[in-house]
Design a protein around this motif. Structure first.
Motif, PDB file in Angstrom:
ATOM      1  N   MET A   1       1.018  -1.281  -0.071  1.00 43.55           N
ATOM      2  CA  MET A   1      -0.028  -0.006  -0.025  1.00 43.55           C
ATOM      3  C   MET A   1       1.015   1.207  -0.068  1.00 43.55           C
ATOM      4  SD  MET A   1      -2.459   1.499   2.962  1.00 43.55           S
ATOM      5  CE  MET A   1      -4.086   1.118   2.514  1.00 43.55           C
ATOM      6  N   THR A   2       0.695   2.116  -1.068  1.00 46.23           N
ATOM      7  CA  THR A   2       1.214   3.248  -1.039  1.00 46.23           C
ATOM      8  C   THR A   2       0.695   4.481  -0.315  1.00 46.23           C
ATOM      9  OG1 THR A   2       2.208   2.828  -3.001  1.00 46.23           O
ATOM     10  CG2 THR A   2       2.295   4.880  -2.507  1.00 46.23           C
ATOM     11  N   THR A   3       1.358   5.380   0.512  1.00 49.61           N
ATOM     12  CA  THR A   3       0.733   6.273   1.046  1.00 49.61           C
ATOM     13  C   THR A   3       0.880   7.767   0.587  1.00 49.61           C
ATOM     14  OG1 THR A   3       2.771   6.711   2.142  1.00 49.61           O
ATOM     15  CG2 THR A   3       1.454   5.426   3.661  1.00 49.61           C
ATOM     16  N   ARG A   4       0.092   8.597   0.766  1.00 50.70           N
ATOM     17  CA  ARG A   4       0.247  10.103   0.234  1.00 50.70           C
ATOM     18  C   ARG A   4       1.462  10.669   0.207  1.00 50.70           C
ATOM     19  NH1 ARG A   4      -5.445  11.303  -0.404  1.00 50.70           N
ATOM     20  NH2 ARG A   4      -4.529  13.534  -1.060  1.00 50.70           N
ATOM     21  N   PRO A   5       1.860  11.240  -0.935  1.00 53.92           N
ATOM     22  CA  PRO A   5       2.935  12.152  -0.882  1.00 53.92           C
ATOM     23  C   PRO A   5       2.916  13.121   0.259  1.00 53.92           C
ATOM     24  CG  PRO A   5       2.362  11.946  -3.142  1.00 53.92           C
ATOM     25  CD  PRO A   5       0.985  11.450  -2.186  1.00 53.92           C
ATOM     26  N   GLU A   6       4.129  13.536   0.799  1.00 56.12           N
ATOM     27  CA  GLU A   6       4.338  14.460   1.685  1.00 56.12           C
ATOM     28  C   GLU A   6       5.250  15.568   1.006  1.00 56.12           C
ATOM     29  OE1 GLU A   6       6.249  12.681   5.059  1.00 56.12           O
ATOM     30  OE2 GLU A   6       4.536  11.563   5.880  1.00 56.12           O
ATOM     31  N   LYS A   7       4.799  16.854   1.376  1.00 54.18           N
ATOM     32  CA  LYS A   7       5.590  17.924   0.988  1.00 54.18           C
ATOM     33  C   LYS A   7       6.885  18.429   1.876  1.00 54.18           C
ATOM     34  CE  LYS A   7       3.327  20.836  -1.687  1.00 54.18           C
ATOM     35  NZ  LYS A   7       2.609  21.904  -2.251  1.00 54.18           N
ATOM     36  N   HIS A   8       7.974  18.473   1.413  1.00 53.32           N
ATOM     37  CA  HIS A   8       8.917  18.974   2.127  1.00 53.32           C
ATOM     38  C   HIS A   8       9.801  20.120   1.427  1.00 53.32           C
ATOM     39  CE1 HIS A   8       9.518  15.670   5.279  1.00 53.32           C
ATOM     40  NE2 HIS A   8       8.359  15.031   4.207  1.00 53.32           N
ATOM     41  N   SER A   9      10.483  20.957   2.170  1.00 52.24           N
ATOM     42  CA  SER A   9      10.965  22.077   1.631  1.00 52.24           C
ATOM     43  C   SER A   9      12.593  21.911   1.467  1.00 52.24           C
ATOM     44  CB  SER A   9      10.959  23.491   2.416  1.00 52.24           C
ATOM     45  OG  SER A   9       9.742  23.833   2.465  1.00 52.24           O
ATOM     46  N   LEU A  10      13.343  22.071   0.429  1.00 46.21           N
ATOM     47  CA  LEU A  10      14.889  21.889   0.211  1.00 46.21           C
ATOM     48  C   LEU A  10      15.118  23.263  -0.165  1.00 46.21           C
ATOM     49  CD1 LEU A  10      14.431  18.620  -2.161  1.00 46.21           C
ATOM     50  CD2 LEU A  10      14.966  18.946   0.353  1.00 46.21           C
ATOM     51  N   THR A  11      16.519  23.401  -0.208  1.00 45.51           N
ATOM     52  CA  THR A  11      17.139  24.540  -0.431  1.00 45.51           C
ATOM     53  C   THR A  11      18.316  23.904  -1.661  1.00 45.51           C
ATOM     54  OG1 THR A  11      16.988  25.419   1.591  1.00 45.51           O
ATOM     55  CG2 THR A  11      18.506  26.594   0.058  1.00 45.51           C
ATOM     56  N   LEU A  12      18.077  24.477  -2.994  1.00 46.87           N
ATOM     57  CA  LEU A  12      18.820  24.292  -3.904  1.00 46.87           C
ATOM     58  C   LEU A  12      19.535  25.541  -4.284  1.00 46.87           C
ATOM     59  CD1 LEU A  12      16.358  22.072  -6.015  1.00 46.87           C
ATOM     60  CD2 LEU A  12      17.856  21.179  -4.357  1.00 46.87           C
ATOM     61  N   GLN A  13      20.652  25.728  -4.093  1.00 48.76           N
ATOM     62  CA  GLN A  13      21.872  26.520  -4.436  1.00 48.76           C
ATOM     63  C   GLN A  13      20.983  27.914  -4.031  1.00 48.76           C
ATOM     64  OE1 GLN A  13      22.581  26.157  -8.761  1.00 48.76           O
ATOM     65  NE2 GLN A  13      23.851  24.291  -8.077  1.00 48.76           N
ATOM     66  N   GLY A  14      20.553  28.059  -2.772  1.00 47.62           N
ATOM     67  CA  GLY A  14      20.217  29.198  -2.158  1.00 47.62           C
ATOM     68  C   GLY A  14      18.545  29.325  -2.363  1.00 47.62           C
ATOM     69  N   HIS A  15      18.115  28.735  -3.274  1.00 51.52           N
ATOM     70  CA  HIS A  15      16.591  28.997  -3.534  1.00 51.52           C
ATOM     71  C   HIS A  15      15.737  27.716  -2.946  1.00 51.52           C
ATOM     72  CE1 HIS A  15      17.664  31.875  -6.555  1.00 51.52           C
ATOM     73  NE2 HIS A  15      18.748  31.085  -6.857  1.00 51.52           N
ATOM     74  N   ARG A  16      14.605  28.187  -2.259  1.00 50.53           N
ATOM     75  CA  ARG A  16      14.048  27.309  -1.507  1.00 50.53           C
ATOM     76  C   ARG A  16      12.873  26.591  -2.577  1.00 50.53           C
ATOM     77  NH1 ARG A  16      14.710  25.367   3.314  1.00 50.53           N
ATOM     78  NH2 ARG A  16      12.405  25.471   4.028  1.00 50.53           N
ATOM     79  N   THR A  17      12.567  25.455  -2.546  1.00 51.08           N
ATOM     80  CA  THR A  17      11.638  24.678  -3.432  1.00 51.08           C
ATOM     81  C   THR A  17      10.961  23.679  -2.297  1.00 51.08           C
ATOM     82  OG1 THR A  17      11.177  23.644  -5.417  1.00 51.08           O
ATOM     83  CG2 THR A  17      13.218  22.997  -4.358  1.00 51.08           C
ATOM     84  N   SER A  18       9.790  23.308  -2.893  1.00 51.12           N
ATOM     85  CA  SER A  18       8.940  22.287  -2.068  1.00 51.12           C
ATOM     86  C   SER A  18       9.174  20.950  -2.981  1.00 51.12           C
ATOM     87  CB  SER A  18       7.634  22.530  -1.715  1.00 51.12           C
ATOM     88  OG  SER A  18       6.935  23.042  -2.720  1.00 51.12           O
ATOM     89  N   VAL A  19       9.285  19.700  -2.312  1.00 54.78           N
ATOM     90  CA  VAL A  19       8.876  18.456  -3.136  1.00 54.78           C
ATOM     91  C   VAL A  19       8.117  17.487  -2.581  1.00 54.78           C
ATOM     92  CG1 VAL A  19      10.425  16.572  -3.954  1.00 54.78           C
ATOM     93  CG2 VAL A  19      11.243  18.792  -3.986  1.00 54.78           C
ATOM     94  N   SER A  20       7.039  17.133  -3.102  1.00 56.03           N
ATOM     95  CA  SER A  20       6.251  15.858  -2.837  1.00 56.03           C
ATOM     96  C   SER A  20       6.580  14.709  -3.236  1.00 56.03           C
ATOM     97  CB  SER A  20       4.817  16.148  -3.350  1.00 56.03           C
ATOM     98  OG  SER A  20       4.409  17.512  -2.766  1.00 56.03           O
ATOM     99  N   LEU A  21       7.107  13.977  -1.910  1.00 54.34           N
ATOM    100  CA  LEU A  21       7.393  12.530  -2.158  1.00 54.34           C
ATOM    101  C   LEU A  21       6.466  11.670  -1.417  1.00 54.34           C
ATOM    102  CD1 LEU A  21      11.253  12.708  -2.599  1.00 54.34           C
ATOM    103  CD2 LEU A  21       9.836  12.263  -4.436  1.00 54.34           C
ATOM    104  N   GLU A  22       6.312  10.287  -1.505  1.00 50.26           N
ATOM    105  CA  GLU A  22       5.959   9.465  -0.685  1.00 50.26           C
ATOM    106  C   GLU A  22       6.947   9.366   0.517  1.00 50.26           C
ATOM    107  OE1 GLU A  22       3.933   9.254  -4.371  1.00 50.26           O
ATOM    108  OE2 GLU A  22       6.047   9.104  -3.772  1.00 50.26           O
ATOM    109  N   PRO A  23       6.223   9.058   1.482  1.00 60.80           N
ATOM    110  CA  PRO A  23       7.075   8.967   2.932  1.00 60.80           C
ATOM    111  C   PRO A  23       8.258   7.954   2.590  1.00 60.80           C
ATOM    112  CG  PRO A  23       4.740   9.029   3.522  1.00 60.80           C
ATOM    113  CD  PRO A  23       4.805   8.907   2.062  1.00 60.80           C
ATOM    114  N   GLU A  24       8.056   6.816   2.011  1.00 61.78           N
ATOM    115  CA  GLU A  24       9.112   5.760   1.644  1.00 61.78           C
ATOM    116  C   GLU A  24      10.107   6.411   0.924  1.00 61.78           C
ATOM    117  OE1 GLU A  24       4.841   3.715   2.148  1.00 61.78           O
ATOM    118  OE2 GLU A  24       5.737   5.496   0.953  1.00 61.78           O
ATOM    119  N   PHE A  25       9.831   7.245  -0.067  1.00 57.26           N
ATOM    120  CA  PHE A  25      10.909   7.872  -0.889  1.00 57.26           C
ATOM    121  C   PHE A  25      11.677   8.724   0.297  1.00 57.26           C
ATOM    122  CE2 PHE A  25       8.503   6.263  -4.500  1.00 57.26           C
ATOM    123  CZ  PHE A  25       9.513   5.502  -5.179  1.00 57.26           C
TER     124      PHE A  25
END
Length: 72
Positions: A1-25
């Motif tokens: 069973m796959t769970t819903r993606p979770e959004k987390h913030s990342l900083t890429l070369q000084g720029h904030r972005t958010s990425v949604s991945l399943e908790p397993e990923f």
């Protein structure tokens, strides 16, 4: 069973972005970064720089899959 993606913030070369991945990923991504002695932001930058026109979340998933396949 796959769970819903979770959004987390990342900083890429000084720029904030958010990425949604399943908790397993997220778990596999964080584990891989630790195994490589890198912060997840550092690893995300490496994946981002080589992803071409693919979305970052997809690029991370494929990167994790390839890593797991190479470990097998």
């Amino acid at each position: 069973m796959t769970t819903r993606p979770e959004k987390h913030s990342l900083t890429l070369q000084g720029h904030r972005t958010s990425v949604s991945l399943e908790p397993e990923f997220w778990t596999a991504f964080i584990k891989a970064a630790k195994e490589d002695g890198k912060a997840i932001n550092e690893l995300a930058v490496e994946i981002d720089e080589s992803r071409g026109d693919v979305g970052l979340a997809s690029a991370i998933r494929v990167w994790i899959l390839k890593r797991l396949q190479s470990d097998a």
